[in-house]
Design a protein around this motif. Structure first.
Motif, PDB file in Angstrom:
ATOM      1  N   VAL A  78       0.862  -1.180   0.000  1.00 52.75           N
ATOM      2  CA  VAL A  78       0.000   0.000   0.000  1.00 52.75           C
ATOM      3  C   VAL A  78       0.892   1.220   0.000  1.00 52.75           C
ATOM      4  O   VAL A  78       1.844   1.298   0.787  1.00 52.75           O
ATOM      5  CB  VAL A  78      -0.939   0.012   1.225  1.00 52.75           C
ATOM      6  CG1 VAL A  78      -1.740   1.321   1.280  1.00 52.75           C
ATOM      7  CG2 VAL A  78      -1.885  -1.186   1.175  1.00 52.75           C
ATOM      8  N   LEU A  79       0.595   2.166  -0.877  1.00 57.25           N
ATOM      9  CA  LEU A  79       1.423   3.359  -1.010  1.00 57.25           C
ATOM     10  C   LEU A  79       1.560   4.071   0.339  1.00 57.25           C
ATOM     11  O   LEU A  79       0.574   4.380   0.997  1.00 57.25           O
ATOM     12  CB  LEU A  79       0.782   4.304  -2.039  1.00 57.25           C
ATOM     13  CG  LEU A  79       1.591   5.556  -2.412  1.00 57.25           C
ATOM     14  CD1 LEU A  79       2.884   5.153  -3.109  1.00 57.25           C
ATOM     15  CD2 LEU A  79       0.759   6.469  -3.303  1.00 57.25           C
ATOM     16  N   GLY A  80       2.794   4.321   0.747  1.00 52.43           N
ATOM     17  CA  GLY A  80       3.050   5.037   1.996  1.00 52.43           C
ATOM     18  C   GLY A  80       2.978   4.177   3.236  1.00 52.43           C
ATOM     19  O   GLY A  80       3.088   4.690   4.352  1.00 52.43           O
ATOM     20  N   ALA A  81       2.784   2.854   3.065  1.00 51.40           N
ATOM     21  CA  ALA A  81       2.637   1.972   4.237  1.00 51.40           C
ATOM     22  C   ALA A  81       3.571   0.774   4.160  1.00 51.40           C
ATOM     23  O   ALA A  81       3.214  -0.331   4.569  1.00 51.40           O
ATOM     24  CB  ALA A  81       1.178   1.511   4.372  1.00 51.40           C
ATOM     25  N   ASP A  82       4.782   0.981   3.660  1.00 53.10           N
ATOM     26  CA  ASP A  82       5.753  -0.114   3.596  1.00 53.10           C
ATOM     27  C   ASP A  82       6.103  -0.641   4.981  1.00 53.10           C
ATOM     28  O   ASP A  82       6.554  -1.782   5.129  1.00 53.10           O
ATOM     29  CB  ASP A  82       7.032   0.352   2.893  1.00 53.10           C
ATOM     30  CG  ASP A  82       6.873   0.391   1.370  1.00 53.10           C
ATOM     31  OD1 ASP A  82       5.848  -0.110   0.875  1.00 53.10           O
ATOM     32  OD2 ASP A  82       7.771   0.929   0.701  1.00 53.10           O
ATOM     33  N   ILE A 124       9.847  -7.155   0.484  1.00 59.95           N
ATOM     34  CA  ILE A 124       8.717  -6.396  -0.065  1.00 59.95           C
ATOM     35  C   ILE A 124       9.088  -5.658  -1.344  1.00 59.95           C
ATOM     36  O   ILE A 124       8.207  -5.191  -2.064  1.00 59.95           O
ATOM     37  CB  ILE A 124       8.165  -5.366   0.951  1.00 59.95           C
ATOM     38  CG1 ILE A 124       9.218  -4.313   1.288  1.00 59.95           C
ATOM     39  CG2 ILE A 124       7.657  -6.055   2.190  1.00 59.95           C
ATOM     40  CD1 ILE A 124       8.695  -3.191   2.153  1.00 59.95           C
ATOM     41  N   GLU A 125      10.361  -5.543  -1.657  1.00 53.18           N
ATOM     42  CA  GLU A 125      10.769  -4.776  -2.829  1.00 53.18           C
ATOM     43  C   GLU A 125      10.301  -5.453  -4.106  1.00 53.18           C
ATOM     44  O   GLU A 125      10.382  -6.669  -4.258  1.00 53.18           O
ATOM     45  CB  GLU A 125      12.290  -4.596  -2.849  1.00 53.18           C
ATOM     46  CG  GLU A 125      12.794  -3.675  -1.752  1.00 53.18           C
ATOM     47  CD  GLU A 125      14.248  -3.289  -1.948  1.00 53.18           C
ATOM     48  OE1 GLU A 125      14.877  -3.817  -2.885  1.00 53.18           O
ATOM     49  OE2 GLU A 125      14.745  -2.471  -1.160  1.00 53.18           O
ATOM     50  N   GLY A 126       9.791  -4.632  -5.033  1.00 48.57           N
ATOM     51  CA  GLY A 126       9.416  -5.129  -6.347  1.00 48.57           C
ATOM     52  C   GLY A 126       7.976  -5.562  -6.493  1.00 48.57           C
ATOM     53  O   GLY A 126       7.525  -5.847  -7.600  1.00 48.57           O
ATOM     54  N   GLY A 127       7.213  -5.611  -5.387  1.00 55.94           N
ATOM     55  CA  GLY A 127       5.818  -6.007  -5.487  1.00 55.94           C
ATOM     56  C   GLY A 127       4.942  -4.884  -5.998  1.00 55.94           C
ATOM     57  O   GLY A 127       5.336  -3.720  -5.999  1.00 55.94           O
ATOM     58  N   PRO A 128       3.717  -5.219  -6.445  1.00 55.09           N
ATOM     59  CA  PRO A 128       2.792  -4.182  -6.922  1.00 55.09           C
ATOM     60  C   PRO A 128       2.372  -3.256  -5.792  1.00 55.09           C
ATOM     61  O   PRO A 128       2.305  -3.672  -4.625  1.00 55.09           O
ATOM     62  CB  PRO A 128       1.603  -4.982  -7.454  1.00 55.09           C
ATOM     63  CG  PRO A 128       1.671  -6.288  -6.736  1.00 55.09           C
ATOM     64  CD  PRO A 128       3.127  -6.557  -6.512  1.00 55.09           C
ATOM     65  N   VAL A 129       2.086  -1.993  -6.118  1.00 55.19           N
ATOM     66  CA  VAL A 129       1.719  -0.987  -5.132  1.00 55.19           C
ATOM     67  C   VAL A 129       0.342  -0.425  -5.459  1.00 55.19           C
ATOM     68  O   VAL A 129       0.076  -0.062  -6.613  1.00 55.19           O
ATOM     69  CB  VAL A 129       2.750   0.170  -5.099  1.00 55.19           C
ATOM     70  CG1 VAL A 129       2.367   1.194  -4.040  1.00 55.19           C
ATOM     71  CG2 VAL A 129       4.144  -0.368  -4.839  1.00 55.19           C
TER      72      VAL A 129
END
Length: 310
Positions: A195-199, A216-221
């Motif tokens: 979720v954008l802004g909620a890494d 978590i890097e590279g997953g869809p946002v």
């Protein structure tokens, strides 16, 4: 002056909601109409424009190139209309109570319960605001909020409601698929939806399970938990949800938790308002009602017990 040639407002509302939420079904829930009504309004809009706005494969609501081009203009126009309406007619002029809430919380938990508040407090005109930017207590745009909070702002009243709890979820088909998902380390072989802004959600959960947050890097946002959850339902990956706002989808078998129990979030859920406004009757009544609903929700209570037993 030449007459304006504009689509119907209902068609524009249907398109904007479906594009923003990524789902005809969710747009129908928000607009309080049937899914077929949303589809009909959007079809009328497409016929007027002479282009397709959505790809309708597998019942998804993915925007076409034309839809992606059209949506930002409508979104910005609706935002401006809503903002200007608030400045012309302040919410504090009447018995109206404006509550800021995340769209996921509104659709998945709060709205189904509001009939009880309306029955018990018919003199309070409740309005939910789900905009993520631009709202302000001081300008009178919002009276209270139901939010996930980490850092508290001076001058505001914070009533703790329950801890934030994180749970990965995915579709049953993904859980039973050919790629193993038997233990948390198997997540490295799957797409993790963000979720954008909620890494920090995934980072917190992964660290609590002894895993590298770099997974978590590279997953869809996606720009909301609601869209991330819908993507998980569609089998596009594994989403992190804020309990208990995926409980209905889990109960219906559309989502499953591969790795219970939940992990505590660094943030907690609070009822928030200005310190000077906390004793206003309409705010005090809504806060009391909200706390009562939380105490009566078996899903929240079960999650809290599970978290406490860890």
């Amino acid at each position: 002056m030449a007459r304006r040639h504009l689509p119907s407002l209902r068609a524009l509302q249907a398109f904007e909601a479906a594009a923003r939420l990524g789902s005809f079904r969710l747009a129908a829930e928000e607009l309080a109409v049937t899914r077929s009504a949303v589809s009909h309004q959007i079809r009328q809009l497409e016929e007027m424009l002479g282009v397709s706005l959505f790809r309708r494969d597998r019942q998804r609501a993915d925007l076409t190139e034309a839809g992606q081009d059209y949506y930002p203009t409508l979104r910005d126009a609706f935002d401006q209309i809503e903002a200007k309406t608030r400045t012309i007619k302040p919410a504090s002029d009447s018995g109206e109570l404006v509550v800021q809430v995340y769209v996921t919380v509104a659709l998945k938990w709060l709205i189904p319960r509001l009939h009880d508040f309306e029955r018990r407090c018919p003199d309070v005109k409740l309005r939910l605001s789900t905009t993520s930017i631009g709202w302000d207590f001081e300008r009178g745009e919002v009276h209270a909020a139901f939010l996930l909070v980490r850092h508290k702002t001076p001058g505001l009243h914070y009533q703790p409601l329950f801890p934030g709890l994180l749970s990965p979820v995915c579709s049953p088909d993904l859980l039973g698929g050919t790629v193993p998902l038997d233990q948390p380390s198997d997540l490295g072989h799957h797409r993790l939806i963000r979720v954008l802004g909620a890494d920090e959600d995934w980072a917190t959960w992964l660290e609590a399970r002894g895993l590298d947050p770099m997974l978590i890097e590279g997953g869809p946002v996606y720009d909301s938990y609601l869209l991330a959850q819908e993507a998980a339902i569609d089998g596009r990956g594994i989403a992190m949800t804020l309990s208990p706002f995926a409980e209905d989808e889990i109960r219906l078998g559309r989502l499953v938790r591969p790795f219970p129990p939940p992990v505590a979030h660094r943030r907690g859920w609070y009822f928030v308002c200005e310190m000077a406004e906390r004793t206003r009757p309409k705010i005090r009544r809504f806060e009391a009602w909200l706390r009562e609903q939380i105490a009566a929700d078996p899903a929240i209570q079960q999650l809290l017990v599970g978290a406490a037993d860890r």
